[in-house]
Design an enzyme around this catalytic site. Structure first.
Site, PDB file in Angstrom:
ATOM      1  N   TYR A   1      -0.703  -1.060   9.942  1.00 53.55           N
ATOM      2  CA  TYR A   1      -1.094  -1.661   8.620  1.00 53.55           C
ATOM      3  C   TYR A   1       0.291  -1.579   7.944  1.00 53.55           C
ATOM      4  O   TYR A   1       0.517  -2.208   7.478  1.00 53.55           O
ATOM      5  CB  TYR A   1      -2.255  -0.936   7.953  1.00 53.55           C
ATOM      6  CG  TYR A   1      -2.461  -1.437   6.640  1.00 53.55           C
ATOM      7  CD1 TYR A   1      -3.316  -2.613   6.583  1.00 53.55           C
ATOM      8  CD2 TYR A   1      -2.286  -0.660   5.439  1.00 53.55           C
ATOM      9  CE1 TYR A   1      -3.497  -3.150   5.108  1.00 53.55           C
ATOM     10  CE2 TYR A   1      -2.760  -1.242   4.160  1.00 53.55           C
ATOM     11  CZ  TYR A   1      -3.336  -2.403   4.174  1.00 53.55           C
ATOM     12  OH  TYR A   1      -3.592  -2.929   2.871  1.00 53.55           O
TER      13      TYR A   1
ATOM     14  N   HIS B   1     -13.413   3.276   2.758  1.00 54.05           N
ATOM     15  CA  HIS B   1     -12.397   4.305   2.349  1.00 54.05           C
ATOM     16  C   HIS B   1     -13.326   5.479   1.717  1.00 54.05           C
ATOM     17  O   HIS B   1     -14.625   5.126   1.639  1.00 54.05           O
ATOM     18  CB  HIS B   1     -11.560   3.815   1.147  1.00 54.05           C
ATOM     19  CG  HIS B   1     -10.370   2.639   1.646  1.00 54.05           C
ATOM     20  ND1 HIS B   1     -10.605   1.357   1.695  1.00 54.05           N
ATOM     21  CD2 HIS B   1      -9.000   3.090   2.132  1.00 54.05           C
ATOM     22  CE1 HIS B   1      -9.547   1.045   1.990  1.00 54.05           C
ATOM     23  NE2 HIS B   1      -8.704   1.681   2.466  1.00 54.05           N
TER      24      HIS B   1
ATOM     25  N   SER C   1       0.852  -1.108   0.116  1.00 50.82           N
ATOM     26  CA  SER C   1       0.071   0.038  -0.036  1.00 50.82           C
ATOM     27  C   SER C   1       0.799   1.300  -0.017  1.00 50.82           C
ATOM     28  O   SER C   1       2.071   1.240   0.608  1.00 50.82           O
ATOM     29  CB  SER C   1      -0.860  -0.108   1.283  1.00 50.82           C
ATOM     30  OG  SER C   1      -1.478   1.286   1.321  1.00 50.82           O
ATOM     31  N   SER C   2       0.414   2.411  -0.528  1.00 53.69           N
ATOM     32  CA  SER C   2       1.126   3.589  -0.595  1.00 53.69           C
ATOM     33  C   SER C   2       1.270   4.139   0.904  1.00 53.69           C
ATOM     34  O   SER C   2       2.084   5.102   1.089  1.00 53.69           O
ATOM     35  CB  SER C   2       0.395   4.678  -1.404  1.00 53.69           C
ATOM     36  OG  SER C   2      -0.876   4.960  -1.040  1.00 53.69           O
ATOM     37  N   CYS C   3       0.828   3.484   1.810  1.00 54.13           N
ATOM     38  CA  CYS C   3       0.963   4.041   3.340  1.00 54.13           C
ATOM     39  C   CYS C   3       2.189   3.575   3.865  1.00 54.13           C
ATOM     40  O   CYS C   3       2.634   4.016   5.155  1.00 54.13           O
ATOM     41  CB  CYS C   3      -0.283   3.737   4.243  1.00 54.13           C
ATOM     42  SG  CYS C   3      -0.239   2.139   4.522  1.00 54.13           S
TER      43      CYS C   3
ATOM     44  N   LYS D   1       2.853  -4.126   6.202  1.00 52.45           N
ATOM     45  CA  LYS D   1       3.007  -4.181   4.717  1.00 52.45           C
ATOM     46  C   LYS D   1       4.634  -3.991   4.380  1.00 52.45           C
ATOM     47  O   LYS D   1       5.127  -4.768   3.704  1.00 52.45           O
ATOM     48  CB  LYS D   1       2.266  -2.924   3.918  1.00 52.45           C
ATOM     49  CG  LYS D   1       0.806  -3.487   4.005  1.00 52.45           C
ATOM     50  CD  LYS D   1       0.480  -4.642   3.420  1.00 52.45           C
ATOM     51  CE  LYS D   1      -0.953  -5.015   3.116  1.00 52.45           C
ATOM     52  NZ  LYS D   1      -1.147  -6.135   2.614  1.00 52.45           N
TER      53      LYS D   1
HETATM   54  O1  GFB Z   1      -9.938   6.800   2.152  1.00 57.03           O
HETATM   55  P1  GFB Z   1      -9.542   6.978   3.570  1.00 57.03           P
HETATM   56  O2  GFB Z   1     -10.170   6.526   4.676  1.00 57.03           O
HETATM   57  O3  GFB Z   1      -8.045   6.576   4.003  1.00 57.03           O
HETATM   58  O4  GFB Z   1      -9.634   8.733   3.793  1.00 57.03           O
HETATM   59  P2  GFB Z   1      -6.545   7.248   3.663  1.00 57.03           P
HETATM   60  C1  GFB Z   1      -9.017   9.481   3.014  1.00 57.03           C
HETATM   61  C2  GFB Z   1      -9.213  11.057   3.483  1.00 57.03           C
HETATM   62  O5  GFB Z   1     -10.721  11.222   3.261  1.00 57.03           O
HETATM   63  C3  GFB Z   1      -9.079  11.635   4.876  1.00 57.03           C
HETATM   64  C4  GFB Z   1     -11.352  11.994   4.270  1.00 57.03           C
HETATM   65  O6  GFB Z   1      -8.320  12.329   4.804  1.00 57.03           O
HETATM   66  C5  GFB Z   1     -10.444  11.218   5.445  1.00 57.03           C
HETATM   67  O7  GFB Z   1     -10.427  12.070   6.493  1.00 57.03           O
HETATM   68  N1  GFB Z   1     -12.798  11.591   4.329  1.00 57.03           N
HETATM   69  C6  GFB Z   1     -13.572  12.353   4.136  1.00 57.03           C
HETATM   70  C7  GFB Z   1     -13.346  10.382   4.577  1.00 57.03           C
HETATM   71  N2  GFB Z   1     -14.968  11.894   4.238  1.00 57.03           N
HETATM   72  C8  GFB Z   1     -14.531  10.554   4.437  1.00 57.03           C
HETATM   73  C9  GFB Z   1     -15.540   9.328   4.861  1.00 57.03           C
HETATM   74  O8  GFB Z   1     -16.824   9.564   4.917  1.00 57.03           O
HETATM   75  N3  GFB Z   1     -14.946   8.244   5.060  1.00 57.03           N
HETATM   76  C10 GFB Z   1     -13.570   7.952   5.023  1.00 57.03           C
HETATM   77  N4  GFB Z   1     -13.165   6.989   5.135  1.00 57.03           N
HETATM   78  N5  GFB Z   1     -12.684   9.105   4.645  1.00 57.03           N
HETATM   79  C11 GFB Z   1      -5.910   4.670   4.296  1.00 57.03           C
HETATM   80  C12 GFB Z   1      -5.201   4.062   5.132  1.00 57.03           C
HETATM   81  O9  GFB Z   1      -5.869   5.974   4.488  1.00 57.03           O
HETATM   82  O10 GFB Z   1      -5.602   4.377   2.906  1.00 57.03           O
HETATM   83  C13 GFB Z   1      -4.961   2.379   4.779  1.00 57.03           C
HETATM   84  O11 GFB Z   1      -5.776   4.229   6.501  1.00 57.03           O
HETATM   85  C14 GFB Z   1      -4.667   2.144   3.473  1.00 57.03           C
HETATM   86  O12 GFB Z   1      -3.823   1.901   5.765  1.00 57.03           O
HETATM   87  C15 GFB Z   1      -5.632   3.252   2.734  1.00 57.03           C
HETATM   88  O13 GFB Z   1      -3.279   2.685   3.189  1.00 57.03           O
HETATM   89  C16 GFB Z   1      -5.426   3.180   1.101  1.00 57.03           C
HETATM   90  O14 GFB Z   1      -6.130   7.431   2.417  1.00 57.03           O
HETATM   91  O15 GFB Z   1      -6.453   8.471   4.649  1.00 57.03           O
END
Ligand code: GFB
Length: 312
Positions: free
Chosen positions: A137, A180, A108-110, A141
């Site tokens: 996570y 996500h 993952s990119s994280c 990875k």
């Molecule tokens: O997609 P996401 O949950 O994961 O959130 P990450 C991306 C951004 O979208 C964050 C915002 O800044 C969230 O605060 N966001 C806005 C929301 N509204 C929402 C919502 O309703 N739901 C969610 N989920 N986010 C993950 C990692 O990070 O990316 C994992 O935690 C993994 O480990 C994955 O690497 C690909 O991009 O922040």
């Protein structure tokens, strides 16, 4: 990889594994070895060893993982570390013992430092502190990357690794507590449109930048790497283009047809400010993505509407 190769796709019911299976079947690979998590618990070392010893796959796509969005990563921190470490270590080690010809590990990119220069080049790994919300996570990875590298160094195993950017597509998770951002916003805008709500809540400030890749493009890159790439260096997979969460929200709002306004809940975390992949290494190998974000979201929204998944 021959068309009759015995290919184990670990995690075939997930978004990534199911996309890899769809592509392999379309391309005429018929000897797929598949086990659901209830049939084979990949955290169980003995069970994984027995499975590999009995079935002897020649090729492995390691797409099994415990995954989720920013809230799930930050809530189930112990599970994200333990489950992913165990799955990764068990499958890679059993593949080694069973003399698997080639394995592709998906990360993952994280894995990159929170404040790494952008775009993220492969050699930025382990040059700084990780993003706190997904450190467990990311650590699992990174362990997977290092297992592929060290098993190649010590034993000569042809184990390669790909690091995809944020993914979306068929079989995504639409549970707002675990999903996500992209599927979450499709659900939120759709629900608000149907209910006639005036506002939709977006977590964080809306300023973080994210890159999104359709999972069918990732599957294509995985098959490409499995067929053509034998390097120790892991490979970024992405589009090389990002946008802010606010821009993503406006795009999804327009596609869904919601007419109200966006509200930003800044009590929720932003996570990494930016994680744009440098995809020049993969492009130099000869691969490029196909599905642009707008078209990808439109097709995902059409298929979730048809499936009824947003109705409950
Ligand atoms: O997609 P996401 O949950 O994961 O959130 P990450 C991306 C951004 O979208 C964050 C915002 O800044 C969230 O605060 N966001 C806005 C929301 N509204 C929402 C919502 O309703 N739901 C969610 N989920 N986010 C993950 C990692 O990070 O990316 C994992 O935690 C993994 O480990 C994955 O690497 C690909 O991009 O922040």
């Amino acid at each position: 990889m021959n068309k009759d190769a015995k290919i184990y796709v670990a995690g075939h019911k997930g978004m990534v594994g199911s996309a890899i299976c769809r592509l392999l079947e379309k391309e005429g690979y018929e000897n797929l070895l598949l086990r659901s998590s209830s049939e084979l618990d990949l955290r169980d070392q003995g069970a994984v060893q027995r499975f590999f010893a009995e079935e002897k796959p020649t090729h492995v796509f390691l797409a099994a993982a415990k995954v989720g969005g920013i809230l799930a990563n930050n809530t189930y921190r112990g599970e994200f570390l333990y489950d992913n470490l165990m799955i990764t270590a068990n499958v890679i080690h059993a593949a080694h013992d069973a003399k698997v010809e080639k394995l592709l590990f998906l990360g993952s990119s994280c894995i990159y430092p929170k404040l790494a220069p952008q775009p993220l080049k492969e050699n930025y790994l382990l040059t700084g502190t990780l993003e706190e919300t997904n450190e467990p996570y990311a650590i699992a990875k990174i362990a997977g990357i290092k297992m592929c590298e060290t098993y190649r160094d010590q034993y000569g195993d042809n184990f390669i690794a790909a690091m995809p950017t944020n993914l979306y597509g068929p079989n995504d998770n639409y549970d707002l507590k675990k999903s996500h951002v992209l599927p979450a916003l499709i659900r939120k805008f759709h629900t608000a449109k149907i209910a006639g709500d005036k506002q939709v809540e977006i977590w964080g400030t809306g300023s973080p930048l994210r890159e999104f890749l359709h999972v069918d493009d990732l599957a294509d890159a995985c098959l490409y790497l499995m067929s053509n790439y034998n390097g120790k260096q892991f490979v970024n997979v992405g589009t090389g283009v990002d946008l802010s969460i606010k821009e993503l929200a406006l795009k999804i709002k327009a596609i869904v047809g919601f007419e109200g306004e966006l509200i930003f809940d800044t009590s929720k975390p932003d996570g990494t400010p930016r994680k744009l992949m440098d995809v020049s290494y993969l492009q130099a190998q000869g691969w490029h993505h196909n599905i642009e974000l707008e078209a990808g979201i439109q097709s995902v929204y059409a298929s979730v509407l048809a499936s009824g998944i947003l109705d409950y």
